[in-house]
Design an enzyme around this catalytic site. Structure first.
Site, PDB file in Angstrom:
ATOM      1  N   TYR A  21      21.343   6.231-100.454  1.00 38.84           N
ATOM      2  CA  TYR A  21      20.878   4.835-100.622  1.00 38.84           C
ATOM      3  C   TYR A  21      21.990   3.803-100.788  1.00 38.84           C
ATOM      4  O   TYR A  21      21.727   2.616-100.794  1.00 38.84           O
ATOM      5  CB  TYR A  21      19.954   4.763-101.854  1.00 38.84           C
ATOM      6  CG  TYR A  21      18.893   5.813-101.818  1.00 38.84           C
ATOM      7  CD1 TYR A  21      17.842   5.732-100.899  1.00 38.84           C
ATOM      8  CD2 TYR A  21      18.965   6.928-102.649  1.00 38.84           C
ATOM      9  CE1 TYR A  21      16.884   6.718-100.824  1.00 38.84           C
ATOM     10  CE2 TYR A  21      18.002   7.924-102.574  1.00 38.84           C
ATOM     11  CZ  TYR A  21      16.970   7.819-101.665  1.00 38.84           C
ATOM     12  OH  TYR A  21      16.030   8.799-101.580  1.00 38.84           O
ATOM     13  N   ASP A  23      24.654   2.810 -98.980  1.00 37.82           N
ATOM     14  CA  ASP A  23      25.036   1.888 -97.896  1.00 37.82           C
ATOM     15  C   ASP A  23      24.035   0.727 -97.846  1.00 37.82           C
ATOM     16  O   ASP A  23      24.430  -0.445 -97.859  1.00 37.82           O
ATOM     17  CB  ASP A  23      25.034   2.631 -96.547  1.00 37.82           C
ATOM     18  CG  ASP A  23      25.824   3.926 -96.604  1.00 37.82           C
ATOM     19  OD1 ASP A  23      27.044   3.855 -96.722  1.00 37.82           O
ATOM     20  OD2 ASP A  23      25.194   5.001 -96.571  1.00 37.82           O
ATOM     21  N   ARG A 281      25.875   7.722-109.888  1.00 36.76           N
ATOM     22  CA  ARG A 281      26.578   8.438-108.818  1.00 36.76           C
ATOM     23  C   ARG A 281      27.049   7.452-107.752  1.00 36.76           C
ATOM     24  O   ARG A 281      26.754   6.250-107.822  1.00 36.76           O
ATOM     25  CB  ARG A 281      25.639   9.484-108.212  1.00 36.76           C
ATOM     26  CG  ARG A 281      24.579   8.914-107.289  1.00 36.76           C
ATOM     27  CD  ARG A 281      23.666   9.999-106.728  1.00 36.76           C
ATOM     28  NE  ARG A 281      22.978   9.528-105.530  1.00 36.76           N
ATOM     29  CZ  ARG A 281      21.973  10.161-104.944  1.00 36.76           C
ATOM     30  NH1 ARG A 281      21.508  11.295-105.458  1.00 36.76           N
ATOM     31  NH2 ARG A 281      21.415   9.679-103.850  1.00 36.76           N
ATOM     32  N   GLY A 282      27.732   7.980-106.720  1.00 38.82           N
ATOM     33  CA  GLY A 282      28.060   7.187-105.533  1.00 38.82           C
ATOM     34  C   GLY A 282      28.869   5.951-105.869  1.00 38.82           C
ATOM     35  O   GLY A 282      29.872   6.026-106.580  1.00 38.82           O
ATOM     36  N   GLU A 283      28.400   4.800-105.383  1.00 43.60           N
ATOM     37  CA  GLU A 283      29.154   3.561-105.613  1.00 43.60           C
ATOM     38  C   GLU A 283      28.316   2.496-106.321  1.00 43.60           C
ATOM     39  O   GLU A 283      28.719   1.942-107.343  1.00 43.60           O
ATOM     40  CB  GLU A 283      29.670   3.010-104.280  1.00 43.60           C
ATOM     41  CG  GLU A 283      30.477   1.737-104.462  1.00 43.60           C
ATOM     42  CD  GLU A 283      31.253   1.310-103.235  1.00 43.60           C
ATOM     43  OE1 GLU A 283      31.767   2.189-102.507  1.00 43.60           O
ATOM     44  OE2 GLU A 283      31.349   0.087-103.002  1.00 43.60           O
ATOM     45  N   ASP A 284      27.132   2.203-105.795  1.00 47.27           N
ATOM     46  CA  ASP A 284      26.424   1.044-106.334  1.00 47.27           C
ATOM     47  C   ASP A 284      25.876   1.300-107.737  1.00 47.27           C
ATOM     48  O   ASP A 284      26.032   0.455-108.630  1.00 47.27           O
ATOM     49  CB  ASP A 284      25.292   0.630-105.390  1.00 47.27           C
ATOM     50  CG  ASP A 284      24.768  -0.754-105.713  1.00 47.27           C
ATOM     51  OD1 ASP A 284      25.595  -1.674-105.867  1.00 47.27           O
ATOM     52  OD2 ASP A 284      23.547  -0.928-105.855  1.00 47.27           O
TER      53      ASP A 284
HETATM   54  O1  TRH Z   1      22.534   6.977-103.088  1.00 46.70           O
HETATM   55  P1  TRH Z   1      23.986   7.112-103.240  1.00 46.70           P
HETATM   56  O2  TRH Z   1      24.521   8.460-103.341  1.00 46.70           O
HETATM   57  O3  TRH Z   1      24.625   6.365-102.041  1.00 46.70           O
HETATM   58  C1  TRH Z   1      25.877   6.413-101.439  1.00 46.70           C
HETATM   59  C2  TRH Z   1      25.784   7.034-100.079  1.00 46.70           C
HETATM   60  O4  TRH Z   1      25.770   8.449-100.206  1.00 46.70           O
HETATM   61  C3  TRH Z   1      26.915   6.582 -99.243  1.00 46.70           C
HETATM   62  O5  TRH Z   1      26.961   7.242 -98.003  1.00 46.70           O
HETATM   63  C4  TRH Z   1      28.208   6.730 -99.960  1.00 46.70           C
HETATM   64  O6  TRH Z   1      29.160   6.113 -99.197  1.00 46.70           O
HETATM   65  C5  TRH Z   1      28.129   6.074-101.303  1.00 46.70           C
HETATM   66  O7  TRH Z   1      27.038   6.604-102.064  1.00 46.70           O
HETATM   67  C6  TRH Z   1      29.390   6.184-102.090  1.00 46.70           C
HETATM   68  O8  TRH Z   1      24.483   6.301-104.549  1.00 46.70           O
HETATM   69  P2  TRH Z   1      24.640   4.746-104.884  1.00 46.70           P
HETATM   70  O9  TRH Z   1      25.848   4.196-104.197  1.00 46.70           O
HETATM   71  O10 TRH Z   1      24.619   4.640-106.329  1.00 46.70           O
HETATM   72  O11 TRH Z   1      23.371   4.044-104.290  1.00 46.70           O
HETATM   73  C7  TRH Z   1      22.100   4.171-104.865  1.00 46.70           C
HETATM   74  C8  TRH Z   1      21.313   2.886-104.655  1.00 46.70           C
HETATM   75  O12 TRH Z   1      19.952   3.112-104.937  1.00 46.70           O
HETATM   76  C9  TRH Z   1      21.769   1.751-105.558  1.00 46.70           C
HETATM   77  O13 TRH Z   1      21.699   0.521-104.868  1.00 46.70           O
HETATM   78  C10 TRH Z   1      20.745   1.763-106.675  1.00 46.70           C
HETATM   79  C11 TRH Z   1      19.515   2.169-105.917  1.00 46.70           C
HETATM   80  N1  TRH Z   1      18.453   2.792-106.702  1.00 46.70           N
HETATM   81  C12 TRH Z   1      17.237   2.143-106.794  1.00 46.70           C
HETATM   82  O14 TRH Z   1      17.074   1.037-106.243  1.00 46.70           O
HETATM   83  N2  TRH Z   1      16.235   2.737-107.482  1.00 46.70           N
HETATM   84  C13 TRH Z   1      16.365   3.932-108.103  1.00 46.70           C
HETATM   85  O15 TRH Z   1      15.392   4.432-108.715  1.00 46.70           O
HETATM   86  C14 TRH Z   1      17.636   4.582-108.020  1.00 46.70           C
HETATM   87  C15 TRH Z   1      17.847   5.911-108.699  1.00 46.70           C
HETATM   88  C16 TRH Z   1      18.649   3.982-107.312  1.00 46.70           C
END
Ligand code: TRH
Length: 398
Positions: A21, A23, A281-284
């Protein structure tokens, strides 16, 4: 909101969803902020509307073009060779080095003035980032230059995404116990669970979740662990003894595990604000946890040859060099080796030390937030940088 002559009025953001999620999450956040806080007409080109819909439930999955929260969202498929100079935005961003359509690049080269072209990179705390931030990369054949724009943790990087109203919203929410209780109650959190230690858990499937659940279950602190649906499914199912569906819950010993729906992005912030400790986790989600003012543990996105362990250490070095409990816990959570740890402590011991440091970790989180805010927010930094390139280009053309 101020627009001077070098301030761009339109921006195209190209996003390829690699997995998960992040990206879509980062691009959606950036697009909205550009529009709402800076008055930019933003077009988000995204190749995976299903994923966008998980974080933005208003998104339609079968629309070529749609308006969402002031942003034009276009389904990015194979629209090549169909671009004219009129289609080109003042700023063009390719997210994580995705290749934008060749026809779009040709039209960019025909524009006068040419757009500012940025490659928005991934977040890393490594030192080399400062040296690469804002570096130009001239196109080998066309009269175009692309610039690397790196988010980061220092004033010599692009900073972190942060909306201007976020601090006020968080402070208001965290000072309103009724609002926090109502927010968690909608997921079935009981009054008893409300007064326990509340954790949110967002990690990749390889995290040692079952081992940590054991430590919590047999510990003496009542813990409620809130897990969005789809996260750590195997470990959650094993604990529940049932499918890890939204609404499912189970208490064993001191631990209650409760499965939440995957919430819209704005609600995810509230979840982080309402919990006492967040696993992200990840970035955001990692960045959002840094704004939440609560302790957090990061599960970093895995990369080949354990490159991610280097990145994790670089972050811990900046964030918590002096807090051993967090460093050891984080390294072990990510499967990295821990220097000077002669006998590998069990999760019970790691957790006991971590928990004892929670007040210190809360203070660190608040100090860190202030430090990060001083670097300015990524969106404003990006627009300032683009304006400087635009004025340079304009001077060269005089
Ligand atoms: O989902 P992630 O692991 O996403 C990414 C991708 O794997 C990508 O390819 C990689 O480059 C990057 O990580 C580092 O983790 P992230 O970055 O935390 O993104 C999750 C998103 O989902 C963030 O915008 C928050 C959102 N989210 C919700 O909106 N509701 C939820 O219930 C949760 C758990 C997350």
């Amino acid at each position: 909101m101020s627009l001077n002559n070098n301030q761009a009025r339109s921006l195209a953001l190209f996003c390829k969803v690699v997995d998960n999620y992040g990206d879509a999450g980062i691009c959606w956040r950036l697009a909205r902020q550009l529009h709402h806080e800076h008055g930019i007409a933003v077009t988000l080109w995204i190749d995976d509307l299903q994923t966008l819909r998980r974080i933005c439930p208003d998104a339609a999955i079968a629309a070529d073009v749609q308006q969402l929260d002031g942003v034009t969202v276009r389904h990015w498929r194979n629209q090549d060779g169909v671009f004219s100079t009129a289609d080109i935005a003042d700023i063009v961003i390719e997210f994580f080095g995705c290749d934008i359509p060749p026809g779009y690049i040709v039209a960019m080269a025909e524009c006068n003035p040419r757009p500012v072209w940025l490659n928005l990179e991934g977040l890393s705390a490594e030192e080399w980032v400062e040296g690469c931030h804002a570096l130009p990369s001239p196109h080998p054949r066309m009269p175009l230059t692309k610039y690397f724009f790196f988010p980061g943790f220092t004033s010599k990087t692009g900073g972190l995404l942060h909306e201007s109203s976020l601090e006020a919203q968080r402070e208001q929410f965290q000072s309103d116990q009724v609002a926090m209780t109502a927010f968690l109650a909608q997921f079935g959190v009981t009054p008893g669970e409300m007064s326990s230690l509340k954790l949110s858990l967002f990690c990749y499937p390889h995290a040692p979740v079952s081992a940590l659940f054991d430590a919590w279950q047999f510990g003496d602190t009542a813990i409620t662990c809130l897990v969005p649906e789809g996260v750590a499914v195997e470990a959650v199912q094993a604990f529940l003894g049932a499918e890890a569906r939204s609404g499912a819950a189970q208490t064993r010993g001191a631990l209650t595990v409760r499965v939440l729906p995957f919430v819209p992005q704005a609600d995810y912030d509230k979840l982080l604000w309402a919990c006492d400790l967040n696993f992200v986790r990840g970035e955001d989600s990692f960045v959002r946890a840094q704004w939440a003012g609560k302790p957090f543990v990061w599960h970093i996105y895995p990369q080949d040859e354990n490159l991610h362990h280097k990145k994790l250490r670089a972050f811990l070095q900046r964030y918590s060099a002096d807090i051993e409990s967090l460093n050891t816990f984080s390294l072990r959570w990510n499967g990295a080796t821990v220097e000077n740890e002669s006998d590998q402590a069990g999760w019970r011991e790691l957790w006991t030390k971590f928990q004892a440091d929670m007040p210190r970790l809360t203070s660190r989180s608040n100090e860190w937030r202030q430090k990060m805010l001083a670097n300015g927010d990524l969106t404003s930094n990006l627009l300032k940088f683009a304006a400087s390139i635009r004025s340079e280009t304009a001077e060269n053309e005089v």
